[in-house]
Design an enzyme around this catalytic site. Sequence first.
Site, PDB file in Angstrom:
ATOM      1  N   GLU A   1      -6.874   4.715   7.760  1.00 16.91           N
ATOM      2  CA  GLU A   1      -6.696   6.147   7.416  1.00 16.91           C
ATOM      3  C   GLU A   1      -7.958   6.692   6.741  1.00 16.91           C
ATOM      4  O   GLU A   1      -8.313   7.854   6.913  1.00 16.91           O
ATOM      5  CB  GLU A   1      -5.446   6.316   6.536  1.00 16.91           C
ATOM      6  CG  GLU A   1      -4.176   6.157   7.368  1.00 16.91           C
ATOM      7  CD  GLU A   1      -2.990   5.569   6.633  1.00 16.91           C
ATOM      8  OE1 GLU A   1      -2.977   5.536   5.399  1.00 16.91           O
ATOM      9  OE2 GLU A   1      -2.049   5.123   7.335  1.00 16.91           O
TER      10      GLU A   1
ATOM     11  N   HIS B   1      -9.463   1.084   4.858  1.00 13.78           N
ATOM     12  CA  HIS B   1      -8.198   1.317   5.562  1.00 13.78           C
ATOM     13  C   HIS B   1      -8.442   2.286   6.727  1.00 13.78           C
ATOM     14  O   HIS B   1      -9.253   3.196   6.622  1.00 13.78           O
ATOM     15  CB  HIS B   1      -7.150   1.881   4.595  1.00 13.78           C
ATOM     16  CG  HIS B   1      -5.785   1.887   5.201  1.00 13.78           C
ATOM     17  ND1 HIS B   1      -5.376   2.860   6.075  1.00 13.78           N
ATOM     18  CD2 HIS B   1      -4.752   1.007   5.092  1.00 13.78           C
ATOM     19  CE1 HIS B   1      -4.139   2.578   6.470  1.00 13.78           C
ATOM     20  NE2 HIS B   1      -3.739   1.462   5.890  1.00 13.78           N
TER      21      HIS B   1
ATOM     22  N   LYS C   1       0.141   4.225  -0.268  1.00 10.71           N
ATOM     23  CA  LYS C   1      -0.516   5.412   0.307  1.00 10.71           C
ATOM     24  C   LYS C   1      -0.268   6.614  -0.623  1.00 10.71           C
ATOM     25  O   LYS C   1      -0.281   6.427  -1.837  1.00 10.71           O
ATOM     26  CB  LYS C   1      -0.044   5.638   1.743  1.00 10.71           C
ATOM     27  CG  LYS C   1      -0.204   4.343   2.586  1.00 10.71           C
ATOM     28  CD  LYS C   1      -0.068   4.532   4.049  1.00 10.71           C
ATOM     29  CE  LYS C   1      -0.271   3.207   4.763  1.00 10.71           C
ATOM     30  NZ  LYS C   1      -0.213   3.306   6.208  1.00 10.71           N
TER      31      LYS C   1
ATOM     32  N   GLY D   1       2.266   2.463  10.730  1.00 10.67           N
ATOM     33  CA  GLY D   1       3.225   3.549  10.520  1.00 10.67           C
ATOM     34  C   GLY D   1       3.925   4.005  11.793  1.00 10.67           C
ATOM     35  O   GLY D   1       4.586   5.039  11.811  1.00 10.67           O
TER      36      GLY D   1
ATOM     37  N   SER E   1       3.338  -1.808  10.268  1.00 10.70           N
ATOM     38  CA  SER E   1       4.788  -1.795  10.505  1.00 10.70           C
ATOM     39  C   SER E   1       5.479  -3.124  10.181  1.00 10.70           C
ATOM     40  O   SER E   1       6.423  -3.528  10.865  1.00 10.70           O
ATOM     41  CB  SER E   1       5.098  -1.355  11.938  1.00 10.70           C
ATOM     42  OG  SER E   1       4.682  -0.017  12.138  1.00 10.70           O
TER      43      SER E   1
ATOM     44  N   ASN F   1       0.864  -1.181   0.000  1.00  8.20           N
ATOM     45  CA  ASN F   1       0.000   0.000   0.000  1.00  8.20           C
ATOM     46  C   ASN F   1       0.902   1.232   0.000  1.00  8.20           C
ATOM     47  O   ASN F   1       1.457   1.594   1.033  1.00  8.20           O
ATOM     48  CB  ASN F   1      -0.893  -0.051   1.262  1.00  8.20           C
ATOM     49  CG  ASN F   1      -1.759   1.184   1.406  1.00  8.20           C
ATOM     50  OD1 ASN F   1      -1.835   2.018   0.500  1.00  8.20           O
ATOM     51  ND2 ASN F   1      -2.412   1.311   2.549  1.00  8.20           N
TER      52      ASN F   1
ATOM     53  N   GLU G   1      -5.385  -4.872  10.544  1.00  9.69           N
ATOM     54  CA  GLU G   1      -4.373  -3.836  10.752  1.00  9.69           C
ATOM     55  C   GLU G   1      -4.670  -3.082  12.050  1.00  9.69           C
ATOM     56  O   GLU G   1      -5.502  -2.162  12.056  1.00  9.69           O
ATOM     57  CB  GLU G   1      -4.388  -2.838   9.588  1.00  9.69           C
ATOM     58  CG  GLU G   1      -4.111  -3.463   8.246  1.00  9.69           C
ATOM     59  CD  GLU G   1      -3.519  -2.461   7.263  1.00  9.69           C
ATOM     60  OE1 GLU G   1      -2.618  -2.856   6.525  1.00  9.69           O
ATOM     61  OE2 GLU G   1      -3.942  -1.294   7.254  1.00  9.69           O
TER      62      GLU G   1
HETATM   63  C1  G2H Z   1      -0.796  -0.180   7.520  1.00  8.71           C
HETATM   64  C2  G2H Z   1       0.334  -0.459   6.640  1.00  8.71           C
HETATM   65  C3  G2H Z   1      -0.164  -0.612   5.223  1.00  8.71           C
HETATM   66  P1  G2H Z   1       2.648   0.485   7.521  1.00  8.71           P
HETATM   67  O1  G2H Z   1      -1.463   0.993   7.112  1.00  8.71           O
HETATM   68  O2  G2H Z   1      -1.538  -0.769   5.043  1.00  8.71           O
HETATM   69  O3  G2H Z   1       1.248   0.622   6.725  1.00  8.71           O
HETATM   70  O4  G2H Z   1       3.277  -0.788   7.061  1.00  8.71           O
HETATM   71  O5  G2H Z   1       3.447   1.710   7.124  1.00  8.71           O
HETATM   72  O6  G2H Z   1       2.346   0.458   8.987  1.00  8.71           O
END
Ligand code: G2H
Length: 250
Positions: A97, A95, A12, A173, A213, A10, A167
């Site tokens: 976000e 998601h 983003k 993040g 993460s 992703n 998630e």
């Molecule tokens: C969670 C993930 C990807 P990250 O949002 O969907 O982001 O790996 O940066 O925590």
Amino acid sequence: MARQFFVGGNFKMNPNTRKQKEALVEVLNKAQLDSATEVVIAPPSIYLISLKEILRKDIQVAAQNCYFKESGAFTGEISPGQLVDAGIPYVILGHSERRTLFHETSEVVAQKTKAALAASLKVILCIGETLEQREGNQTAEVCQEQLKAVVGVLTEADWSKIVIAYEPVWAIGTGKVATSAQAQAAHADIRSYLSKAVSPAVASATRVIYGGSVTATNCSELATQSDVDGFLVGGASLKPEFVNIINAAK
Ligand code: G2H
């Protein structure tokens, strides 16, 4: 039947330039990837078509969002049918976000999921609890509530087109990854809910992937968990280590 390992990237609202986008694609195009793993990357919508054109064909492309209407006066939105017309097979929905920053409720996510499936998109459906909810022992309940809205509008057959991404919001993040035991417990609870709310067959066939993460360092241990069927990767999907995560299957 064994569930196929699934790794999503992703991006983003990254990268910032077309040149950087091409560099990301070049790394993936040159990489040796585990052919048994399904790989999907989700760039910003402005890059969907141009990225797909230069990307190797064994990696699929996803949108990061879509609306639930087919067309009309919805400024700034993209419809499921437009994604299908552009040759995009997947969309990420729900998601955290989107839920937090753009106020998408579980009901809106459910409407979007239904519309996406009706247009023949496949959906990466994100769910997960906040830190406060985890500390209040509400993880299973929150995930069930978020899933319940979707369960209510789908048929049993629709679930073959859905990948659930668990998630935890506190791990997104932040560099704070869930332990493999925390991920396994949440995934097992999600599967047990699906078994009751949809069917045992859907519970055992649906991929439940972990996001939050994920890095090349922590992915191998997470991947050993029996109910962890892959990853949705944010920050690390923009780095060469994404290749190691794709190849992390147990
Ligand atoms: C969670 C993930 C990807 P990250 O949002 O969907 O982001 O790996 O940066 O925590």
